[in-house]
Design an enzyme around this catalytic site. Sequence first.
Site, PDB file in Angstrom:
ATOM      1  N   HIS A   1      -4.213   1.379  -1.067  1.00  0.00           N
ATOM      2  CA  HIS A   1      -3.075   2.243  -0.712  1.00  0.00           C
ATOM      3  C   HIS A   1      -2.050   1.442   0.066  1.00  0.00           C
ATOM      4  CE1 HIS A   1      -1.131   5.156   2.241  1.00  0.00           C
ATOM      5  NE2 HIS A   1      -0.644   5.491   1.065  1.00  0.00           N
ATOM      6  N   SER A   2      -0.789   1.552  -0.340  1.00  0.00           N
ATOM      7  CA  SER A   2       0.307   0.886   0.355  1.00  0.00           C
ATOM      8  C   SER A   2       0.044  -0.625   0.421  1.00  0.00           C
ATOM      9  CB  SER A   2       0.479   1.495   1.747  1.00  0.00           C
ATOM     10  OG  SER A   2       1.629   0.988   2.387  1.00  0.00           O
ATOM     11  N   MET A   3       0.049  -1.213   1.598  1.00  0.00           N
ATOM     12  CA  MET A   3      -0.180  -2.649   1.719  1.00  0.00           C
ATOM     13  C   MET A   3      -1.590  -3.045   1.341  1.00  0.00           C
ATOM     14  SD  MET A   3       2.646  -4.072   2.480  1.00  0.00           S
ATOM     15  CE  MET A   3       2.056  -5.709   2.888  1.00  0.00           C
TER      16      MET A   3
END
Length: 1196
Positions: free
Chosen positions: A213-215
């Site tokens: 998720h995300s980074m």
Amino acid sequence: MLLKSKKGQHVEEARNLQKSRAQGLFTWQPLVLITTLLALLSLAFIVHASLNLQVDPQGCVMSMMAPTYLKLSGFDTEHSRFASKYHLYLYREEGVDEYTHDNIGLRGVPVLFIPGNAGSYKQVRSLSSEASRYFHDNLRDDQQAREDGVRGLDFFTIDFNEDLAAFHGQTVIDQAEYVNEAIAYILSLYHDTKRLNRDSDLPDPSSVILIGHSMGGIVARTVLVNSKYQANSVNTIITMSTPHARPPVSFDVDIVTLYEQINNYWREAYTQKMSSNNPLSQTTIISIAGGGKDTTVPSDYATISSLVPDSHGFTVFTSTIPTVWTSMDHLAITWADQLRKVIVKSLYEVVDVRRSAQTKSRAARMKVFRKWFLTGLEDEAVKRLPLAEHDVLLILGDESRSTVSKKDSITIHRLGLQDMSSAKLLPVPSSANGSVKHFQLLTDQPVHPDGSFDHLDVLFCSAFPVANHASSTSNPIHIDLSNGDASATRLACKRATGDAVSLPTSNRLSQNAFDQTPPFTFLQYDVIDLQEYQFVAVVDKSTKVNDGWVHAEFNADSDSSVVVDISLPMLLFRGVSVELPSTRALMTNIKIPALQSSLLAYNLKMRQHGCHKDTELFTLLVRQYIDAPHESKYFVNFKEGDINLHGVAPFMPPALPGESINSGVSFQIWSDPTCKSSLEFRLKPDLPGSLGKLVIRYRTVFAAFPLLVVAMVLRKQFRLYDNAGIFISFSDSLDQSLRLPLPILLLSMTFFATAFTGNLAATKHAPTHQPNGTVSYNQNDLLLGSPDAFFWFLVPLCGVISVGVCVILNYVVLTLLQCSSVLLSAFTTRNAYVKMVDSEKEKTSVVTMTATPRRRIINTVVLLALVATVIPYPFAYVVACLVQFATATRALRDAKDLRTGSAMNFFNYTHSILILMLWVLPINLPILVVWVHNLAVHWLTPFSSHHNVLSIMPFILLVETLSTGSMVPPLQKFKWTTNFLFFALAVYSAVVSNTTIKNPELAPANSQEKPNIPQTLPAQTTVVLTSPSSPLPQTATTTPSSTDPAKTSFDLLSPAYLTVGLIFVIVLVALIWLLMGPNARRPWSCRSHRKSVEVPLRQRGPDDAYEVNPDMWSGGGRFVGESLRGRDRDDDPVLEISGAAMEIGYDARGTRAREDGTGSQHRCVSASPCSGEHYEIARYDRDLPPPYRQEERHMV
């Protein structure tokens, strides 16, 4: 003469500005006021548009779970050097998953969840809960699924202690190293049969599925670049809201370098001609973007078309995914119930525990992911009908139950009108006439995975028997409509298994595409693909009347496709208006190639006449879509709506060679063909809504673009200072810059941007190739990053807004300085009131106290040593900003007290430098936040980056010099130097305001190098259970979640943060003391000036005798010999010393300064007031009249 004339103009200009100082610090020049008001109005309107206009609706459904987290404490420092900072957990769903202390219940395929920036390991619970329950309810007892290699999913998750990975490249590298070691440890767990719940004859897993998720998605991709990565230990990556193309915050050099390294590695891997040379040949990656609701990371950055070919991955928006059909914000994408179900079902379809890789082949995985994540309406969608078997035998009856349509369409308004099953047949036309035709069918009946419906059947039939079907026994399904007639016609038929497309329900009660209602079903084939069939049969199996309906037809391509050829300026000026005839196709496609930019928003209106509520099948259904990336938006019961997209975006790299590029937006319109009425299509630009799209894509620009304004202001200040000796205020300089230099610079950059982007537009957004044949992936990095010359106005718009922001910051800083100076005057006293008069220019300057050179050198060396070893240089920069603020505060107090030109010069100088440093401060703050966070989680290992002393040394030396009261002297011979340097800084700030920083490219990691992976489970491995129902030791609780499972927060009142806060304050105070030394205690010092001394006096007697005024000169003193009378600007008596002997006491301890009375020298030697520093010797010429020119002065 010309030079003298120009110099005279500068002097006159400076004097006029100097006169304006008497008006006060907070004066507003008309031009500055107008520009600021315009900037604030523009900024307010843009923010308002971003928050209120063109906002996608939120349709996420909350998920429920009963989580339990098993901490794998065996994964300790023997396996990873980060084990004391990060932790590995195994998820178990309470009441569903079986596990004990001795057997943690590993049952199938390992999946590792990687949280993002400041993310929690508990964000895994939505996906893992759905995986456990779906397997338990649907697959555990499915024998066919077990034979196909389907087993449960073991979800592992990593606790990164909510690290701020988006701000710090080294943190991403550390996390990737830990993930790589965690993968090796997870695979080792499957070697111990005592801890497994899986068949012993299955091969041990050799790879792990990664979900980031995300980074966390960037961390997952970084793992494959790690030098210790084991080849093929990761073959499937799914990312959610991950900024793949660019870093979300590009302030840190390390994060920019890391992105460049990773992206170059992936590009080079997929450009290899031989798959054996591609270390990522078996790796697939799916990037899921949240769309317009994600205001944390621009969803444009989630595109991977510049990194991965379509054969190995793609980008899809949540509004595209069937049954999801909604945008999602940055956190909701981890817990939305609709999305987690699709992800879990796709994972179960790609797993195959019969293979050591635990998944199917790459091609099979991509086929599954396209099935679950894409609409099926794409041009490249593969039709499965030709590969299907003839599994249905249709026996036709008389005309009462079987009819053949004489038209090109079939419509059933209500299913079950007959008491028995019936069929309508639509003959398949021949394609020999050359006209391209399509078959389209739409019904409100949901389809099953095998292509069947509850109340009807859609069959593609040929005359019976067909090849390889000699008897009716070859068709396991019989549909007999003949009433026992032996001579009835028999047809061998296929079902459209896997080709049906689900669409949102659209009727008069529909509000949003994500409404929880059964979807429509749509089928579409090219007529050339149906040439082996004779009929399309629609069988009504319902025996009771219901509201179900179905419509099928053949139509020409010209009736179902419209291309609007219009330029972008004309599109924005006139809009698009199309009127579709009443004889249009069931689904009409309108394509507008000019509609590509993600910076523009539109408003669409459609109107249809002649449809009545009682007779219509459905209301207008519209799909807005682009294919690169895969973004679709559905509008139900459509009349009017907002149109925005993620197409051609600023700063985005081009696609890989050979990959599809954006060719404009298309609108697919499903309209009721039984209405027999025309349809109006009107598209108009939404300019206010378009301005709101600038915020998410250009917000980081305002951390650098205002430096252009500050640099131009400083350029003007130094230019006048070098010519006239007057350093004007920031406000006056800004006013002067707005009159000519700033507009000229912005206009020049606008022309440059137009010419540069015009060359890109000529290539129609195709990647530009360098002479060596490689693609230039940085072609959109300069200026504001737009590849379209139409957006030339963004440069002056950002310039105006930056001016307004700088003005606001200027007056905010002035207000703070004013308050600080008042407090400083109230709580501090001075040892002396001394005015130094420049006899040549008749100006005054301030004398300030400073530390000795030795002390200043020691302070600077200690601070730089701390930067090189312990603290990151952003921390020292923050300290330097605070010290500079203190220096500017003292300078303002002195300027108000003395009211002299020199004092104002020095204050304006320190204030402008402070403004410059404050604009650079946001670039350093994220790193400082990461460092403080590391201390908060008890990670006391020295910061692994940002210890470059050269990065902070110029600021330290500048601040240290200013704290002594020293001001840079005017340049007489090289005036162009400061002019050129500040102009270059202004241009650089604008051109590369949001550009990745170029660093030497790192060599790609060797993917064949293998780390040391434990082959057996370590003997000391222990598991910490967190289940409240378990009698085993507990460290956490099982919490059935009914709230947002992705929401995390910092506990600022926790002991860890309080301790770090205390340490932070102590170190901050110590560093400020080191920089300022004794200046905080004694704001005055002796300094060498080519000036005479004025001492405040009072009248001692009637014969014009004067003595030192003790009310203004705290040290007292007496005069010997001749004294001269004078007056200062306030008409107060002062003594101008020259030739007269004088003895003055500087403090209460008797330390004296004495002039010898000969008039040749003025000697002042003292240890106390100047902290051991000697005063100066000054030589005066006694023969000149007052105020006596000073000839020479030097330090002793």
